[in-house]
Scaffold this motif. Structure first.
Motif, short mmCIF file in Angstrom:
data_model
loop_
_atom_site.label_atom_id
_atom_site.label_comp_id
_atom_site.label_asym_id
_atom_site.label_seq_id
_atom_site.Cartn_x
_atom_site.Cartn_y
_atom_site.Cartn_z
N UNK A 4 18.02 36.64 24.50
CA UNK A 4 18.61 37.45 25.56
C UNK A 4 20.10 37.17 25.63
N UNK A 5 20.86 38.21 25.89
CA UNK A 5 22.29 38.08 26.15
C UNK A 5 22.53 38.51 27.59
N UNK A 6 23.23 37.67 28.34
CA UNK A 6 23.61 37.95 29.71
C UNK A 6 25.12 37.87 29.76
N UNK A 7 25.75 38.82 30.45
CA UNK A 7 27.21 38.81 30.50
C UNK A 7 27.72 39.19 31.88
N UNK A 8 28.94 38.78 32.15
CA UNK A 8 29.66 39.22 33.35
C UNK A 8 31.06 39.59 32.86
N UNK A 9 31.45 40.83 33.09
CA UNK A 9 32.69 41.34 32.53
C UNK A 9 33.46 42.12 33.58
N UNK A 10 34.70 41.73 33.81
CA UNK A 10 35.54 42.45 34.76
C UNK A 10 36.29 43.60 34.09
N UNK A 120 41.72 45.77 36.48
CA UNK A 120 41.46 44.69 37.43
C UNK A 120 41.22 45.23 38.83
N UNK A 121 40.44 44.49 39.60
CA UNK A 121 40.22 44.82 41.01
C UNK A 121 41.45 44.36 41.80
N UNK A 122 41.64 44.90 43.00
CA UNK A 122 42.86 44.59 43.78
C UNK A 122 43.16 43.09 43.92
N UNK A 123 42.16 42.28 44.23
CA UNK A 123 42.41 40.85 44.40
C UNK A 123 42.92 40.23 43.11
N UNK A 124 42.30 40.58 41.97
CA UNK A 124 42.73 40.05 40.69
C UNK A 124 44.13 40.55 40.32
N UNK A 125 44.45 41.77 40.72
CA UNK A 125 45.80 42.29 40.47
C UNK A 125 46.84 41.47 41.22
N UNK A 126 46.53 41.09 42.46
CA UNK A 126 47.45 40.26 43.24
C UNK A 126 47.67 38.92 42.53
#
Length: 177
Positions: A4-10, A120-126
Motif C-alpha cells: 500500500x502507498x499512503x501519501x499526503x500532498x499539498x 499553497x493554502x493561505x497559511x502556507x503562503x504567509x
C-alpha cells in the motif's frame, strides 16, 4: 506481497510520486486522510510519502505514532522537496522526523519534487512569504545566498517541477529486495 502507498500532498509532488510507485508495484494507494492504522496492518509493505515543510514530513505521524504496529512490515517513507539531495540534509530530515529506534524499522528516501507558490493554502503562503523576506533581507545585507535560497527566490514567480519517474527506482528496488 501486498503493498500500500499512503501519501499526503499539498502541492501535488508527493501525489505524483505515490501514483508512479503504485503503478510500478501494482499497489493500493490512498490519501492519508482516507486511512487509519488498522487498514494498513493487512499489508506486507507500507509506503508513506509526504512533502517537506521546514524539514518536517507532512503527515508522517501516521507512521511514527504507530511504528509498534508496523514493526513486522517492510516500511518505507519518502519525502519530497525542492532542494537537491545532499547527504547532510537527508540525515537532518531523518533525525528530525524519526527517533533512532524508529529508523531501525523503516527505510527513508528523498525524492526531489518542486515548488509551486500558487498551489499553497493561505497559511502556507504567509509562511513562505516570510521566508522570502528573510532571504531577501540576507541578500540586502550583502550575505551570500545558498543555492537553495537562490532557487527558492526564483521559484516564487516561476514554479519548478523536478519530479522524474526514474527518481523512484531505488525505492522500487528496495521494495523488491
Amino acid at each position: 506481497m501486498k503493498t500500500v502507498i499512503v501519501y499526503k500532498s499539498k502541492t501535488g509532488f508527493a501525489k505524483k510520486y505515490a501514483e508512479w510507485i503504485s503503478e510500478e508495484l501494482s499497489a493500493d494507494i490512498f490519501e492519508a486522510s482516507d486511512v487509519n492504522i488498522n487498514m494498513l496492518t493487512v499489508y506486507d509493505t507500507v509506503i508513506y510519502g509526504g512533502g517537506l515543510y521546514a524539514i518536517g514530513i507532512n503527515g508522517v505521524k501516521l507512521i511514527t505514532q504507530n511504528i509498534e504496529k508496523l514493526k513486522d512490515k517492510k516500511v518505507v517513507v519518502f519525502a519530497t522537496g525542492a532542494s537537491t539531495s545532499r547527504g547532510e540534509v537527508i540525515q537532518e530530515v531523518k533525525n528530525k522526523n524519526f527517533t533512532t529506534e524508529q529508523q531501525k524499522y523503516m527505510m527513508f528516501f528523498y525524492l526531489r519534487g518542486g515548488f509551486n507558490y500558487s498551489k499553497l493554502k493561505p497559511f502556507d503562503k504567509v509562511l513562505m512569504t516570510l521566508l522570502k523576506w528573510k532571504i531577501k533581507n540576507k541578500k540586502k545585507k550583502g550575505k551570500e545566498l545558498t543555492p537553495d535560497e537562490k532557487g527558492m527566490i526564483a521559484a516564487y514567480d516561476n514554479p519548478v517541477d523536478f519530479t522524474r519517474k526514474k527518481n523512484i527506482n531505488k525505492l522500487i528496488d528496495y521494495v523488491y529486495s
